[in-house]
Design a protein around this motif. Sequence first.
Motif, PDB file in Angstrom:
ATOM      1  N   THR A 149      18.110  22.098 -18.302  1.00  0.00           N
ATOM      2  CA  THR A 149      19.094  20.962 -18.222  1.00  0.00           C
ATOM      3  C   THR A 149      18.271  19.719 -19.104  1.00  0.00           C
ATOM      4  O   THR A 149      18.839  18.899 -19.315  1.00  0.00           O
ATOM      5  N   PRO A 179      22.386  26.749 -19.041  1.00  0.00           N
ATOM      6  CA  PRO A 179      22.884  25.697 -18.502  1.00  0.00           C
ATOM      7  C   PRO A 179      24.144  25.117 -19.195  1.00  0.00           C
ATOM      8  O   PRO A 179      24.987  24.126 -19.057  1.00  0.00           O
TER       9      PRO A 179
ATOM     10  N   TYR B  39      11.440  13.243 -11.182  1.00  0.00           N
ATOM     11  CA  TYR B  39      12.406  12.293 -11.687  1.00  0.00           C
ATOM     12  C   TYR B  39      12.803  11.438 -11.002  1.00  0.00           C
ATOM     13  O   TYR B  39      13.274  10.204 -11.252  1.00  0.00           O
ATOM     14  N   HIS B  98       0.006  21.275 -24.027  1.00  0.00           N
ATOM     15  CA  HIS B  98       0.840  21.820 -24.997  1.00  0.00           C
ATOM     16  C   HIS B  98       2.266  20.962 -25.368  1.00  0.00           C
ATOM     17  O   HIS B  98       2.732  21.150 -26.388  1.00  0.00           O
ATOM     18  N   PHE B  99       2.528  20.107 -24.476  1.00  0.00           N
ATOM     19  CA  PHE B  99       3.771  19.479 -24.818  1.00  0.00           C
ATOM     20  C   PHE B  99       3.355  17.726 -24.892  1.00  0.00           C
ATOM     21  O   PHE B  99       2.625  17.433 -23.924  1.00  0.00           O
ATOM     22  N   GLN B 107       6.003  25.695 -18.848  1.00  0.00           N
ATOM     23  CA  GLN B 107       6.696  26.927 -19.014  1.00  0.00           C
ATOM     24  C   GLN B 107       5.896  28.185 -19.340  1.00  0.00           C
ATOM     25  O   GLN B 107       4.620  27.968 -19.681  1.00  0.00           O
ATOM     26  N   ILE B 109       5.007  31.833 -20.793  1.00  0.00           N
ATOM     27  CA  ILE B 109       5.147  32.662 -22.073  1.00  0.00           C
ATOM     28  C   ILE B 109       4.747  33.957 -21.991  1.00  0.00           C
ATOM     29  O   ILE B 109       3.586  34.143 -21.461  1.00  0.00           O
ATOM     30  N   GLU B 110       5.545  34.805 -22.314  1.00  0.00           N
ATOM     31  CA  GLU B 110       5.369  36.011 -22.073  1.00  0.00           C
ATOM     32  C   GLU B 110       4.125  36.572 -23.275  1.00  0.00           C
ATOM     33  O   GLU B 110       4.208  36.208 -24.221  1.00  0.00           O
ATOM     34  N   THR B 226       9.625  41.116 -22.106  1.00  0.00           N
ATOM     35  CA  THR B 226      11.077  41.664 -22.030  1.00  0.00           C
ATOM     36  C   THR B 226      11.336  42.771 -23.080  1.00  0.00           C
ATOM     37  O   THR B 226      12.026  43.613 -22.835  1.00  0.00           O
ATOM     38  N   ASP B 276      23.060  41.838 -16.165  1.00  0.00           N
ATOM     39  CA  ASP B 276      24.271  42.517 -16.402  1.00  0.00           C
ATOM     40  C   ASP B 276      23.876  42.740 -18.253  1.00  0.00           C
ATOM     41  O   ASP B 276      24.086  44.068 -18.393  1.00  0.00           O
ATOM     42  N   TYR B 335      24.467  32.664 -11.428  1.00  0.00           N
ATOM     43  CA  TYR B 335      25.685  32.746 -12.119  1.00  0.00           C
ATOM     44  C   TYR B 335      26.629  33.964 -11.575  1.00  0.00           C
ATOM     45  O   TYR B 335      26.148  34.950 -11.873  1.00  0.00           O
ATOM     46  N   ALA B 357      23.919  23.738 -12.140  1.00  0.00           N
ATOM     47  CA  ALA B 357      23.068  22.902 -12.602  1.00  0.00           C
ATOM     48  C   ALA B 357      23.842  21.858 -13.879  1.00  0.00           C
ATOM     49  O   ALA B 357      23.496  20.687 -13.577  1.00  0.00           O
ATOM     50  N   TYR B 358      24.859  22.155 -14.486  1.00  0.00           N
ATOM     51  CA  TYR B 358      25.469  21.572 -15.304  1.00  0.00           C
ATOM     52  C   TYR B 358      26.221  20.397 -14.493  1.00  0.00           C
ATOM     53  O   TYR B 358      26.472  19.223 -15.005  1.00  0.00           O
ATOM     54  N   SER B 361      23.870  17.766 -13.207  1.00  0.00           N
ATOM     55  CA  SER B 361      23.222  16.896 -14.400  1.00  0.00           C
ATOM     56  C   SER B 361      24.270  16.189 -14.971  1.00  0.00           C
ATOM     57  O   SER B 361      24.045  14.907 -15.704  1.00  0.00           O
ATOM     58  N   TYR B 362      25.538  16.997 -15.350  1.00  0.00           N
ATOM     59  CA  TYR B 362      26.437  16.129 -15.991  1.00  0.00           C
ATOM     60  C   TYR B 362      27.654  15.902 -15.754  1.00  0.00           C
ATOM     61  O   TYR B 362      28.729  14.991 -16.284  1.00  0.00           O
ATOM     62  N   ASP B 394      16.214  20.049 -11.910  1.00  0.00           N
ATOM     63  CA  ASP B 394      15.218  19.244 -12.666  1.00  0.00           C
ATOM     64  C   ASP B 394      15.663  17.989 -12.603  1.00  0.00           C
ATOM     65  O   ASP B 394      15.505  16.988 -11.748  1.00  0.00           O
ATOM     66  N   ASP B 395      16.609  17.585 -13.729  1.00  0.00           N
ATOM     67  CA  ASP B 395      17.077  16.185 -13.712  1.00  0.00           C
ATOM     68  C   ASP B 395      18.541  15.862 -13.387  1.00  0.00           C
ATOM     69  O   ASP B 395      19.351  15.031 -14.059  1.00  0.00           O
TER      70      ASP B 395
END
Lengths: 209, 414
Positions: A149, A179, B39, B98-99, B107, B109-110, B226, B276, B335, B357-358, B361-362, B394-395
């Motif tokens: 998000t 999302p 946040y 890294h960011f 995050q 990383i595989e 994966t 699925d 979901y 989450a949507y 957040s929104y 998160d946000d």
Amino acid sequence: MILEELAIAVETGDMKKVQALIPQGLADGVDPQDLLDKGLLAGMAALGARFKAGEVFVPEVLIAARALNAGTVLLKDKLVAGQSVSKGKVVIATVSGDLHDIGKNLVLMMLESTGFEVIDLGVDVPVEAVVEAVRENKPDILAMSALLTTTMAFQKDIVEALKVAGLRDGLKIMIGGAPVTQDFCDNIGADSYSPDAPGAADAALALLS
Amino acid sequence: MPNTQELYDARIKRVADAVQLIEPDRIPIVPVFQAFPVYYMNKWTIQDLMKDYHKCTEVYDHLYDHFQPDLGWDPILFYPVNYMETTGINWFRWPGKHFDNSNVMYQYIEGEYMKGDEYPEAIRDMTKFMMNKWIPRSFSKLSGLAKVDFRNSMWFGHMGAFAAFSDPEVQESFKALFKAGQELMDWFIYLGEYQAHMKEKYGIPPLYAGFAYAPFDMIGDSLRGTKEILMDMYDHPDELLELIEVATDFAIQDTIAGSSGKATPYVWYWLHKGVDDFMSKAQFEKFYWPSLRRYITAVADAGLTPVIYVEGSYNHRLEYLSEVPKGKVVYDFEYIDMAAAKKALGGHSCIMGNVPAYTLSYGSKQDTIDCVKSLIDTCAPGGGYILDTGTMIDDAKPENIEAMFETVYTYGKR
């Protein structure tokens, strides 16, 4: 006959069979372009259709893509440049601050197997780099992925930045990621949202039809 | 006004009732907060918290001053950077290192930390494989472990085996391990102290006794990747199944030993690759579910409560999920069609979820209220429902989180 066999070998993910059939086909004088189009890509297209229908799943697509790649490597020097007909050019990226690549790579695979030429910018791609890639490559479609998000808002920033750069007209924009929703797609002024990889390939075809 | 001990006991009972399919006094609310507390307070960044976990106290107190869930996170999700630097862990990317953005979540990383042709050696001697190959590949500062092999110390072999410790790379790796061990223990003590503080100040019980993973995912997430493990179902099917069994055995032992006797019985299983789209039902039945079912059942039989955190879409998996002990397992869905989940699992297992989450957040405040009410209408009848968000938060908009809690407190009352 060998073309059918080759298609089936790709569809079933039989890489060794592909690696045996390509040299055999070339030795028999089969047109390399036919080996590619009517053999390898035909097999991948058949599998793609079954993936869309929910008959096969990601593992089958992965082994088929591996078989397809093993075949195209063997054909690489035999093909005449420019003879393949592309369905269109796509630039694809996971947006800034986001390192998720599984969904993006699945979409990429489905687009390529549907006949699109795909330029992969990778993950964590800054807004300016996406805009620059669109300017440089002049794709028909820009496809973007965001799994958080906190990063999905960059999809909006990119749409805006493309407008400012005068690159939005004539470009189709597809978005996706866990999302992301159709509602979000409508709100940010993107052209298409798809919840899964087979849907993304269909959406890309629909956008250009 | 009840005191914090009474609040604590009431919350423990409310969640336990839901798990045991008894209708509680109100719907329990247990949101999985990830970066949201950072946040929401907007004082420190994620980088700040990872550099100095003591700052988490202020951030989580600010969260719990405003929202009181029925089980609460301690700050365990903010991994200490000092430990990650000491071991040179390869599989995380984090803010500040890294960011450029100091306020994004780290995050994972595989990587392919076990090659496809290494199944036989991992199956034959998992300990040796982990020590000599997996650890050096996963942690750049522990590369010296590749040179240590105690198996050879039998009879006079000990002289050769122990002489390996003269190697500077081996010594550096063990020094790093001693340091990392202390850093971890200091952090664990801090987390324990925060849990005690959560109980005293807010009457909020801890969310977890331990964490677990589907055996298929243990191998897919941390050894193979994966893409690789999904193809292994074709390339190495028997070896994959054998290694899954090995992993399941030690996972069961480890979880029961590590999670028993804690303040709450909840063992959270994070599911990833059985969704699925990622495999057929036949593949799920063969490669994913039997070991997971065995793991869930063994842990439930030991008196713990597995909470299965189902990431991704599971609409075509519902028919399997009731094959575990009744009233002892919770399924937390991301979901899924919750009406279908209720139909499949109602009267058998508690379900949890899934305000998107949507929406948080929104969406608007009203969207959130409508969503929470609809979830309660669908899932609450007959008991066996806990409200959670769809993904880790998160946000989200604070007013939406507020509306989510408020609606559960009022509309979720019996």
